[in-house]
Scaffold this motif. Structure first.
Motif, PDB file in Angstrom:
ATOM      1  N   LEU A 120       0.931   1.116  -7.162  1.00 17.18           N
ATOM      2  CA  LEU A 120       1.887   0.045  -6.858  1.00 17.18           C
ATOM      3  C   LEU A 120       1.902  -0.259  -5.367  1.00 17.18           C
ATOM      4  O   LEU A 120       1.981  -1.419  -4.949  1.00 17.18           O
ATOM      5  CB  LEU A 120       3.293   0.447  -7.309  1.00 17.18           C
ATOM      6  N   GLU A 122      -0.575   0.397  -3.337  1.00 16.92           N
ATOM      7  CA  GLU A 122      -1.880  -0.190  -3.052  1.00 16.92           C
ATOM      8  C   GLU A 122      -1.885  -1.693  -3.381  1.00 16.92           C
ATOM      9  O   GLU A 122      -2.410  -2.509  -2.624  1.00 16.92           O
ATOM     10  CB  GLU A 122      -2.944   0.530  -3.881  1.00 16.92           C
ATOM     11  N   ALA A 123      -1.273  -2.038  -4.519  1.00 15.02           N
ATOM     12  CA  ALA A 123      -1.220  -3.448  -4.910  1.00 15.02           C
ATOM     13  C   ALA A 123      -0.463  -4.254  -3.852  1.00 15.02           C
ATOM     14  O   ALA A 123      -0.913  -5.331  -3.440  1.00 15.02           O
ATOM     15  CB  ALA A 123      -0.551  -3.590  -6.270  1.00 15.02           C
ATOM     16  N   ALA A 124       0.672  -3.718  -3.399  1.00 12.39           N
ATOM     17  CA  ALA A 124       1.458  -4.429  -2.385  1.00 12.39           C
ATOM     18  C   ALA A 124       0.664  -4.557  -1.083  1.00 12.39           C
ATOM     19  O   ALA A 124       0.662  -5.607  -0.438  1.00 12.39           O
ATOM     20  CB  ALA A 124       2.779  -3.706  -2.141  1.00 12.39           C
ATOM     21  N   LEU A 125      -0.033  -3.476  -0.713  1.00 11.45           N
ATOM     22  CA  LEU A 125      -0.864  -3.529   0.498  1.00 11.45           C
ATOM     23  C   LEU A 125      -1.933  -4.606   0.354  1.00 11.45           C
ATOM     24  O   LEU A 125      -2.212  -5.356   1.287  1.00 11.45           O
ATOM     25  CB  LEU A 125      -1.540  -2.174   0.739  1.00 11.45           C
ATOM     26  N   SER A 126      -2.523  -4.687  -0.836  1.00  8.28           N
ATOM     27  CA  SER A 126      -3.605  -5.649  -1.042  1.00  8.28           C
ATOM     28  C   SER A 126      -3.101  -7.093  -0.936  1.00  8.28           C
ATOM     29  O   SER A 126      -3.869  -8.007  -0.716  1.00  8.28           O
ATOM     30  CB  SER A 126      -4.277  -5.430  -2.401  1.00  8.28           C
ATOM     31  N   MET A 127      -1.773  -7.279  -1.113  1.00  7.48           N
ATOM     32  CA  MET A 127      -1.215  -8.636  -0.985  1.00  7.48           C
ATOM     33  C   MET A 127      -0.833  -8.943   0.462  1.00  7.48           C
ATOM     34  O   MET A 127      -0.370 -10.027   0.766  1.00  7.48           O
ATOM     35  CB  MET A 127       0.053  -8.764  -1.818  1.00  7.48           C
ATOM     36  N   GLY A 128      -0.970  -7.942   1.319  1.00  8.53           N
ATOM     37  CA  GLY A 128      -0.637  -8.146   2.720  1.00  8.53           C
ATOM     38  C   GLY A 128       0.799  -7.762   3.065  1.00  8.53           C
ATOM     39  O   GLY A 128       1.341  -8.239   4.064  1.00  8.53           O
ATOM     40  N   ALA A 129       1.417  -6.920   2.249  1.00  2.88           N
ATOM     41  CA  ALA A 129       2.791  -6.495   2.528  1.00  2.88           C
ATOM     42  C   ALA A 129       2.827  -5.586   3.758  1.00  2.88           C
ATOM     43  O   ALA A 129       1.903  -4.808   3.975  1.00  2.88           O
ATOM     44  CB  ALA A 129       3.363  -5.749   1.330  1.00  2.88           C
ATOM     45  N   ASN A 130       3.887  -5.708   4.548  1.00  2.00           N
ATOM     46  CA  ASN A 130       4.051  -4.769   5.654  1.00  2.00           C
ATOM     47  C   ASN A 130       4.870  -3.565   5.174  1.00  2.00           C
ATOM     48  O   ASN A 130       5.347  -3.545   4.039  1.00  2.00           O
ATOM     49  CB  ASN A 130       4.675  -5.455   6.882  1.00  2.00           C
ATOM     50  N   GLN A 133       8.379  -4.240   3.844  1.00  3.28           N
ATOM     51  CA  GLN A 133       8.355  -4.890   2.519  1.00  3.28           C
ATOM     52  C   GLN A 133       8.015  -3.880   1.424  1.00  3.28           C
ATOM     53  O   GLN A 133       8.572  -3.946   0.319  1.00  3.28           O
ATOM     54  CB  GLN A 133       7.332  -6.035   2.513  1.00  3.28           C
ATOM     55  N   VAL A 138       9.192  -2.341  -3.033  1.00  3.67           N
ATOM     56  CA  VAL A 138       8.464  -1.510  -4.003  1.00  3.67           C
ATOM     57  C   VAL A 138       9.146  -0.149  -4.161  1.00  3.67           C
ATOM     58  O   VAL A 138       9.650   0.190  -5.231  1.00  3.67           O
ATOM     59  CB  VAL A 138       6.988  -1.310  -3.583  1.00  3.67           C
TER      60      VAL A 138
END
Lengths: 220, 343
Positions: A120, A122-130, A133, A138
């Protein structure tokens, strides 16, 4: 033994306990929640990995958690005096209760957040989350059912601690049980406080369970 | 589109160093579906994570549309990632959010105004066929539906590139086909470049234009899927192809052959034909033209993405010079001919 005066005393003591516990639970989360989050995100391989911060905070938490509460209570009397002006009474008890619960809360929060699958994040990181966020969108929402149960556990713990604080003049049901039950041999009062404590603990646990279940069910 | 140059990744543990990627270079063109196939542990997962820097390579560079991803500052990287969608084997949807809010998530991250974002979410849910599930929570969806949400979410910020990390590996064959169909559709409709990794040659066969075969941390073969299928150069590629197209003839079939021809006049060949030639009666022309008989031991016609691909194992009998001429005839018409052995 149970005249109107005594009933008033019991009611007041119950209120004092609820008040102490509620405020120290709240305050322990104000400090313990961020601390728990930092313990998680600074750990190895996490989003804000920082060995130094993680080890220092982890050690402080461990040291504080290894001091028995009854000793901790006496140990920090100077600090309590500095903050509240006195170390006797309900308000003064909030200081040791909160301070003792912070590291406990931090570990509970840490455990809850560590259960979240890395995918989860990793998914947020892949969207460019800081990092903020990821924490706010998450980690905390995903762990909410588990965090809610943690609040119940903390509250119940603090009910027990508050009774100990009562013995050194902290007010609440602990003081009542000590003065009347122990020093004056009025065992009836002792039993009444025990029953009230049992009811309080039950209520808190039931509330925590049902809240957590409600959140989980909504997601099911 | 993507240019990977000399990518190396070494994982360091206190006791040892593990080489996950060993000097990997490859190029993905605009608008193509590029597959990377390898067994688990071959390094494909590390490779796809280096493309959007979920893993930091030890050395080497990744360039996407002229931007060197490996050289970006953290805040620049976050902005760049908004234009690189990613879908996952285990979907990785937030259980705390319903379908609508899951697709909204990347738009929140990018700071898209609420009204525009809500409109975009509904568009995407229409696209993946889940508009009626907007209020459902992930736990209420099937695997295929979850992956559709994953795809909608990955497309939210109109990416230039979609990374697919074993996106169909947790799905049954039928659902896999429908998800692959959706990916192909998106690729065509938006000319969206897709880089996918898989261990399933069927996925490569059905969707990819080109493929890289990765084994033991290195890329051992790259090329058009059709070329690799018809003429694999490495044993790794061959064994992957064997999982989809049977190229090994069962021993029983070989022994069954009851031809009475002399050994020198019998030969076993495998013939593969691609595209147009699959539609021509070349084998029967050969039989008519030369003194050769053909006995079909095994045959298969399949489709590689949108191109017919056939495969035949024949036992040819006849005078050796006639057989040679017959084979030359087939080759001259664009068939791949491989002599398996003289029976």
């Amino acid at each position: 033994m149970f005249d109107a005066w005594m009933v008033d005393k019991v009611l007041l003591a119950t209120w004092e306990t609820v008040y102490m516990v509620a405020i120290s639970t709240f305050l322990s989360y104000v400090f313990g929640l961020p601390l728990g989050v930092i313990l998680v995100v600074s750990s190895d391989g996490h989003i804000l990995e920082n060995k130094g911060v993680n080890q220092v905070l982890g050690s402080i938490v461990n040291v504080m958690r290894s001091i028995p509460f009854i000793i901790f209570l006496i140990l920090i009397i100077p600090l309590t005096r500095l903050i509240v002006g006195t170390y006797i009474g309900t308000v003064a008890s909030i200081v040791p209760l909160t301070l003792a619960a912070i590291p406990f809360v931090a570990r509970l929060v840490e455990t809850s957040l560590k259960e979240i699958e890395w995918g989860l994040i990793e998914a947020a990181l892949s969207m460019g989350a800081n990092s903020w966020q990821i924490i706010s969108k998450v980690l905390l929402p995903e762990a909410l059912p588990s965090l809610t149960l943690g609040v119940a556990i903390t509250t119940i713990n603090l009910v027990g601690y508050s009774a100990m604080a009562g013995i050194v003049g902290g007010g609440g049901l602990g003081t009542l049980a000590y003065y009347y039950g122990y020093q004056r041999y009025e065992h009836g009062i002792m039993w009444v406080t025990v029953i009230i404590l049992i009811i309080l603990v039950q209520l808190v646990q039931m509330l925590g369970d049902s809240l957590a279940a409600k959140i989980s069910n909504r997601r099911r | 589109m993507i240019e990977v140059k000399h990518l190396t990744k070494i994982y360091k543990t206190p006791s040892q160093e593990i080489l996950a990627l060993d000097d990997v270079s490859l190029q993905v063109e605009d608008g193509e579906i590029f597959g990377i196939i390898g067994l688990s542990g071959a390094g494909k997962s590390t490779l796809i994570r280096c493309i959007n820097m979920l893993e930091k390579p030890t050395s080497g560079t990744v360039t996407i549309n002229g931007v060197e991803i490996t050289a970006l500052e953290p805040h620049e990287l976050r902005t760049a990632r908004q234009k690189i969608g990613m879908i996952f084997q285990h979907f990785n949807l937030l259980s705390s959010r319903n379908v609508f809010d899951n697709v909204l998530f990347p738009l929140e991250i990018a700071g898209v105004p609420k009204k525009d974002a809500a409109k975009r979410v509904m568009e995407l849910l229409e696209l993946v066929g889940l508009a009626d599930k907007a209020n459902a929570y992930p736990a209420q969806l099937s695997g295929g539906q979850k992956q559709r949400v994953g795809i909608a979410r990955a497309l939210a910020n109109s990416p230039e590139l979609l990374l697919s990390d074993e996106a169909t590996s947790a799905l049954d064959p039928q659902t896999t086909r429908s998800i692959l169909g959706l990916l192909k559709d998106i690729n065509k409709r938006f000319n969206l470049t897709i880089l996918l990794i898989t261990h399933d040659m069927n996925v490569i066969k059905e969707t990819c234009d080109r493929v890289a075969v990765i084994a033991e941390s290195r890329i051992v073969e790259v090329g058009r899927v059709i070329d690799i299928f018809s003429n694999p150069q490495t044993s790794t590629s061959r064994s992957f192809i064997n999982t989809v197209v049977k190229r090994d003839i069962p021993k029983e079939l070989l022994e069954q052959s009851d031809s009475h021809a002399a050994p020198s006049e019998r030969i076993l060949v495998s013939i593969s034909f691609i595209g147009k030639s699959a539609g021509q009666p070349l084998i029967s022309s050969m039989i008519k033209k030369y003194e050769v008989d053909a006995n079909i031991l095994y045959g298969n016609i399949d489709r590689i993405k949108d191109t017919p691909f056939g495969y035949l194992t024949l036992e040819l009998t006849g005078p050796p010079d006639q057989i040679d001429e017959g084979l030359a005839y087939l080759k001259s018409h664009g068939l791949e001919v491989e002599v398996i052995n003289h029976v």
